[in-house]
Write a protein that holds these residues in place. Sequence first.
Motif, PDB file in Angstrom:
ATOM      1  N   GLU A  47       0.843  -1.195   0.000  1.00 20.48           N
ATOM      2  CA  GLU A  47       0.000   0.000   0.000  1.00 20.48           C
ATOM      3  C   GLU A  47       0.876   1.241   0.000  1.00 20.48           C
ATOM      4  OE1 GLU A  47      -2.648  -0.109   3.332  1.00 20.48           O
ATOM      5  OE2 GLU A  47      -4.121  -1.366   2.295  1.00 20.48           O
ATOM      6  N   LEU A  48       0.611   2.135  -0.938  1.00 16.78           N
ATOM      7  CA  LEU A  48       1.314   3.405  -0.970  1.00 16.78           C
ATOM      8  C   LEU A  48       0.528   4.420  -0.150  1.00 16.78           C
ATOM      9  CD1 LEU A  48       2.285   3.638  -4.755  1.00 16.78           C
ATOM     10  CD2 LEU A  48       3.720   2.931  -2.836  1.00 16.78           C
ATOM     11  N   PRO A  49       1.179   5.151   0.752  1.00 12.25           N
ATOM     12  CA  PRO A  49       0.457   6.134   1.562  1.00 12.25           C
ATOM     13  C   PRO A  49      -0.277   7.146   0.690  1.00 12.25           C
ATOM     14  CG  PRO A  49       2.700   5.820   2.363  1.00 12.25           C
ATOM     15  CD  PRO A  49       2.611   5.102   1.052  1.00 12.25           C
ATOM     16  N   GLY A  50      -1.469   7.543   1.145  1.00 13.77           N
ATOM     17  CA  GLY A  50      -2.259   8.505   0.398  1.00 13.77           C
ATOM     18  C   GLY A  50      -1.660   9.901   0.439  1.00 13.77           C
ATOM     19  N   LYS A  51      -2.079  10.738  -0.496  1.00 15.92           N
ATOM     20  CA  LYS A  51      -1.608  12.115  -0.570  1.00 15.92           C
ATOM     21  C   LYS A  51      -2.116  12.920   0.627  1.00 15.92           C
ATOM     22  CE  LYS A  51      -1.570  16.023  -3.817  1.00 15.92           C
ATOM     23  NZ  LYS A  51      -2.091  16.528  -5.119  1.00 15.92           N
ATOM     24  N   VAL A  52      -1.278  13.842   1.128  1.00 15.16           N
ATOM     25  CA  VAL A  52      -1.624  14.643   2.303  1.00 15.16           C
ATOM     26  C   VAL A  52      -2.118  16.032   1.873  1.00 15.16           C
ATOM     27  CG1 VAL A  52      -0.718  15.759   4.380  1.00 15.16           C
ATOM     28  CG2 VAL A  52      -0.017  13.431   3.811  1.00 15.16           C
TER      29      VAL A  52
END
Length: 319
Positions: A47-52
Amino acid sequence: MAHAYTPGLKVIPCTLLRKKRLLPIPGKVLVEMGQEVSERDVVAQTELPGKVFSVNVANRLSVGPDEIKGFMLKGEGDTLKKGEIIAENKPFLKWFKTEIESPVDGTIDSISLITGQVLLREPPRQLPISAYVKGKVVEVVPNFGVTVEAEGTFIQGIFGIGGETTGEIAMAVESPHEDLMPENITEHHKGKIVIGGRHAGLMTIQKAIATGVSAIVVGGIHDRDLRQLLGYDIGVAVTGTEKIGLTLIVTEGFGSIPMADYTFRLIASRNGEKASVSGATQIRAGVMRPEIIVPGYPRNVTHCKTEQGRGWIEPGDPV
């Protein structure tokens, strides 16, 4: 641009191939040692971390940073939908009321009483890694991926664009000296790897994209067509991430250059068979060439003989 020739590309009827399939960050391996996999099987994923996204709540509500907790309707870790109210003030007159909506779907990552900022994060994005080639898992790297081993035909091109894809090989011309024309592309070629001869022009490539062709393999293209297709010039080539709708592999160079007869005949011998192709090219330290891989033995071959490959210069080769 002048014609470009690079002898010494590997064109091997049957060899033993090993492909490392690794995630960029730790994740989960989904297959086991010794397992048989097909081209599209997912062997690992993460899983790639979501955009902040940052929301300045203190500024929007005209309060001090240390006061925003009293105005928040959501706390750290809470999920929310786009447009949902995350904070509001409570004025005596309702028309002075200020509501702050979430700009995205996601969660509240943090609330800072020092800056007055609230950080929102979009949901994580799944990143799967496929096997790419049909074969057997011969190595497992915990949390990162595997190595897949397969015997098959291996052909390198000189230049390519577009990422990894798979499909059946479909010969669209009868000779390596024949151009791949728009009329050679039909609905029958949807999802297939179309093999041309000497040259493919911009109109041909555009028709292939519209038809849903997975990849085109051809002897040469003109640099002006490539520039129009991409919308920019490629300098020191590092390709493979282009999103143009298909993968394009050039086996000989820039210009109208017939595909090498040996290469053409070898690909034609695997006509109708499933293949894996990649247009990734890197022309600098750590050279990487576009490739065509057809798992299994070619017709009339009972075992792999890597020395039969055409990976050297011979009399008559252009230089």
